[in-house]
Design an enzyme around this catalytic site. Sequence first.
Site, PDB file in Angstrom:
ATOM      1  N   GLY A 176       0.804  -1.220   0.000  1.00 28.43           N
ATOM      2  CA  GLY A 176       0.000   0.000   0.000  1.00 28.43           C
ATOM      3  C   GLY A 176       0.831   1.262   0.000  1.00 28.43           C
ATOM      4  O   GLY A 176       0.303   2.359  -0.105  1.00 28.43           O
ATOM      5  N   CYS A 177       2.131   1.123   0.134  1.00 26.28           N
ATOM      6  CA  CYS A 177       3.029   2.278   0.075  1.00 26.28           C
ATOM      7  C   CYS A 177       3.615   2.360  -1.332  1.00 26.28           C
ATOM      8  O   CYS A 177       4.017   1.345  -1.896  1.00 26.28           O
ATOM      9  CB  CYS A 177       4.171   2.141   1.075  1.00 26.28           C
ATOM     10  SG  CYS A 177       3.682   2.386   2.777  1.00 26.28           S
TER      11      CYS A 177
END
Length: 139
Positions: free
Chosen positions: A50-51
């Site tokens: 998710g980064c």
Amino acid sequence: MTISEIESTITEEFSIFDDWMDKYNYLIELGKELKVIEEKYKVQNNLITGCQSRVWLHAEYREGKIYFSADSDAVITKGLVSLMIRVLDGQSPDDILNAELGFLEKIGLKEHLSPTRSNGLTSMVKQMKLYALAFKAKT
């Protein structure tokens, strides 16, 4: 210190700066002070999904507390994970799970981050709370 005491300290530190560029520079400085993760923990399993940038997060459970180490290949992101570690490092699983982390809004972080960085920050918090949940389940 409790999580809320640390959050108050961070809120005070960020209130010193009027300009968001100064706050970004402060975040970068915090990232430079981050206790870097050992190379052996820089593995796929420790990458936060998710980064946009790569962020490794490792957690260890000792004597009822969780201790985090991390690294990132992006300076702002490294500052963000450093900030989260500062708040949650050395806390109990229950304290981490119950932390509301209101300081993120108080310092204006959520509104001044790009959507991708904001998603990354959310993913960091989620991962840290997942570690807390996992360690709590083992006890």
